[in-house]
Design a protein around this motif. Structure first.
Motif, PDB file in Angstrom:
ATOM      1  N   UNK A   1      50.781  14.654 -34.483  1.00 27.58           N
ATOM      2  CA  UNK A   1      51.044  15.902 -33.768  1.00 27.58           C
ATOM      3  C   UNK A   1      49.755  16.599 -33.334  1.00 27.58           C
ATOM      4  N   UNK A   2      48.767  16.619 -34.225  1.00 28.87           N
ATOM      5  CA  UNK A   2      47.534  17.376 -33.976  1.00 28.87           C
ATOM      6  C   UNK A   2      46.438  16.549 -33.320  1.00 28.87           C
ATOM      7  N   UNK A   3      46.506  15.226 -33.491  1.00 26.17           N
ATOM      8  CA  UNK A   3      45.479  14.351 -32.941  1.00 26.17           C
ATOM      9  C   UNK A   3      44.234  14.241 -33.792  1.00 26.17           C
ATOM     10  N   UNK A   4      44.155  15.037 -34.850  1.00 26.63           N
ATOM     11  CA  UNK A   4      42.989  15.056 -35.727  1.00 26.63           C
ATOM     12  C   UNK A   4      43.412  15.606 -37.092  1.00 26.63           C
ATOM     13  N   UNK A   5      42.721  15.155 -38.158  1.00 23.89           N
ATOM     14  CA  UNK A   5      43.015  15.650 -39.503  1.00 23.89           C
ATOM     15  C   UNK A   5      41.765  15.584 -40.367  1.00 23.89           C
ATOM     16  N   UNK A   6      41.714  16.457 -41.334  1.00 21.29           N
ATOM     17  CA  UNK A   6      40.675  16.401 -42.358  1.00 21.29           C
ATOM     18  C   UNK A   6      41.066  15.415 -43.451  1.00 21.29           C
ATOM     19  N   UNK A   7      42.312  14.896 -43.379  1.00 24.30           N
ATOM     20  CA  UNK A   7      42.793  13.916 -44.338  1.00 24.30           C
ATOM     21  C   UNK A   7      43.835  14.480 -45.271  1.00 24.30           C
ATOM     22  N   UNK A   8      44.090  13.728 -46.317  1.00 24.76           N
ATOM     23  CA  UNK A   8      45.034  14.119 -47.354  1.00 24.76           C
ATOM     24  C   UNK A   8      44.384  15.179 -48.249  1.00 24.76           C
ATOM     25  N   UNK A   9      45.144  15.820 -49.112  1.00 20.29           N
ATOM     26  CA  UNK A   9      44.552  16.834 -50.000  1.00 20.29           C
ATOM     27  C   UNK A   9      43.325  16.337 -50.774  1.00 20.29           C
ATOM     28  N   UNK A  10      43.332  15.094 -51.251  1.00 21.58           N
ATOM     29  CA  UNK A  10      42.179  14.573 -51.994  1.00 21.58           C
ATOM     30  C   UNK A  10      40.953  14.454 -51.087  1.00 21.58           C
ATOM     31  N   UNK A  11      41.166  14.105 -49.819  1.00 19.52           N
ATOM     32  CA  UNK A  11      40.062  14.008 -48.872  1.00 19.52           C
ATOM     33  C   UNK A  11      39.450  15.385 -48.630  1.00 19.52           C
ATOM     34  N   UNK A  12      40.309  16.368 -48.425  1.00 21.48           N
ATOM     35  CA  UNK A  12      39.842  17.733 -48.176  1.00 21.48           C
ATOM     36  C   UNK A  12      39.055  18.235 -49.387  1.00 21.48           C
ATOM     37  N   UNK A  13      39.571  17.978 -50.587  1.00 21.52           N
ATOM     38  CA  UNK A  13      38.881  18.416 -51.809  1.00 21.52           C
ATOM     39  C   UNK A  13      37.523  17.744 -51.971  1.00 21.52           C
ATOM     40  N   UNK A  14      37.425  16.466 -51.602  1.00 18.01           N
ATOM     41  CA  UNK A  14      36.183  15.709 -51.784  1.00 18.01           C
ATOM     42  C   UNK A  14      35.203  15.870 -50.625  1.00 18.01           C
ATOM     43  N   UNK A  15      35.664  16.363 -49.485  1.00 19.02           N
ATOM     44  CA  UNK A  15      34.781  16.591 -48.354  1.00 19.02           C
ATOM     45  C   UNK A  15      34.562  15.381 -47.460  1.00 19.02           C
ATOM     46  N   UNK A  16      35.389  14.357 -47.620  1.00 18.42           N
ATOM     47  CA  UNK A  16      35.331  13.170 -46.770  1.00 18.42           C
ATOM     48  C   UNK A  16      36.675  12.459 -46.827  1.00 18.42           C
ATOM     49  N   UNK A  17      36.922  11.594 -45.833  1.00 22.43           N
ATOM     50  CA  UNK A  17      38.170  10.830 -45.777  1.00 22.43           C
ATOM     51  C   UNK A  17      37.942   9.497 -46.476  1.00 22.43           C
ATOM     52  N   UNK A  18      38.754   9.229 -47.493  1.00 26.50           N
ATOM     53  CA  UNK A  18      38.670   7.994 -48.276  1.00 26.50           C
ATOM     54  C   UNK A  18      39.339   6.840 -47.530  1.00 26.50           C
ATOM     55  N   UNK A  19      38.690   5.680 -47.540  1.00 27.02           N
ATOM     56  CA  UNK A  19      39.250   4.451 -46.998  1.00 27.02           C
ATOM     57  C   UNK A  19      39.100   3.342 -48.022  1.00 27.02           C
ATOM     58  N   UNK A  20      39.752   2.224 -47.762  1.00 28.61           N
ATOM     59  CA  UNK A  20      39.642   1.023 -48.592  1.00 28.61           C
ATOM     60  C   UNK A  20      39.420  -0.176 -47.691  1.00 28.61           C
ATOM     61  N   UNK A  21      38.803  -1.198 -48.240  1.00 30.70           N
ATOM     62  CA  UNK A  21      38.736  -2.485 -47.557  1.00 30.70           C
ATOM     63  C   UNK A  21      40.055  -3.217 -47.804  1.00 30.70           C
ATOM     64  N   UNK A  22      40.241  -4.339 -47.139  1.00 29.21           N
ATOM     65  CA  UNK A  22      41.452  -5.131 -47.354  1.00 29.21           C
ATOM     66  C   UNK A  22      41.590  -5.534 -48.817  1.00 29.21           C
ATOM     67  N   UNK A  23      40.469  -5.894 -49.446  1.00 28.28           N
ATOM     68  CA  UNK A  23      40.494  -6.326 -50.851  1.00 28.28           C
ATOM     69  C   UNK A  23      40.784  -5.176 -51.807  1.00 28.28           C
ATOM     70  N   UNK A  24      40.519  -3.944 -51.389  1.00 25.75           N
ATOM     71  CA  UNK A  24      40.695  -2.776 -52.264  1.00 25.75           C
ATOM     72  C   UNK A  24      42.027  -2.060 -52.058  1.00 25.75           C
ATOM     73  N   UNK A  25      42.709  -2.352 -50.971  1.00 28.19           N
ATOM     74  CA  UNK A  25      43.876  -1.566 -50.564  1.00 28.19           C
ATOM     75  C   UNK A  25      45.020  -1.582 -51.577  1.00 28.19           C
ATOM     76  N   UNK A  26      45.337  -2.730 -52.134  1.00 28.06           N
ATOM     77  CA  UNK A  26      46.454  -2.800 -53.092  1.00 28.06           C
ATOM     78  C   UNK A  26      46.159  -1.987 -54.346  1.00 28.06           C
ATOM     79  N   UNK A  27      44.931  -2.051 -54.834  1.00 24.65           N
ATOM     80  CA  UNK A  27      44.561  -1.267 -56.011  1.00 24.65           C
ATOM     81  C   UNK A  27      44.622   0.226 -55.700  1.00 24.65           C
ATOM     82  N   UNK A  28      44.187   0.602 -54.515  1.00 25.00           N
ATOM     83  CA  UNK A  28      44.274   2.006 -54.099  1.00 25.00           C
ATOM     84  C   UNK A  28      45.728   2.458 -54.082  1.00 25.00           C
TER      85      UNK A  28
END
Length: 112
Positions: free
Chosen positions: A17-44
């Motif tokens: 809807x907005x076209x942009x986001x600061x991320x999920x609540x954890x991202x906003x709290x940490x000050x960056x958007x968290x990502x995972x690699x393919x190998x890390x995604x299932x554990x995340x």
């Protein structure tokens, strides 16, 4: 190289809807958007989204994010990609539902 973000349906809807986001609540709290690699995604998914249905998996080309993407140590020293700017809809290469089947998130083939 693709990197991945898992969003709850309401977070995904807000980005659309907005076209942009600061991320999920954890991202906003940490000050960056968290990502995972393919190998890390299932554990995340298992660690941070256990038992949650209605998730969406977003894929982004790491190379297109420039210097705002930093690889930083996290769990046991593994490097995770973190985005130090808002996530934009035009950053998304593709997205797919991340269904919960029998208590396990079902990733697309080749991921996790």
């Amino acid at each position: 190289m693709l990197i991945y973000k898992i969003f709850r349906s309401e977070e995904w809807s807000a980005l659309q809807a907005d076209g942009v986001t600061q991320g999920a609540p954890v991202d906003i709290a940490d000050g960056f958007v968290h990502f995972s690699t393919a190998a890390q995604a299932a554990e995340t998914a298992a660690k941070h989204f256990a038992g949650e249905d209605g998730l969406v998996l977003l894929a982004l080309e790491a190379d297109t994010l420039g210097e705002d993407l930093k690889w930083e140590p996290s769990r046991g020293g593994a490097l995770f990609p973190h985005l130090y700017r808002p996530l934009r809809m035009d950053d998304i290469a593709w997205h797919e539902p991340l269904p919960l089947v029998g208590g396990t998130h079902q990733f697309p083939k080749g991921i996790a």
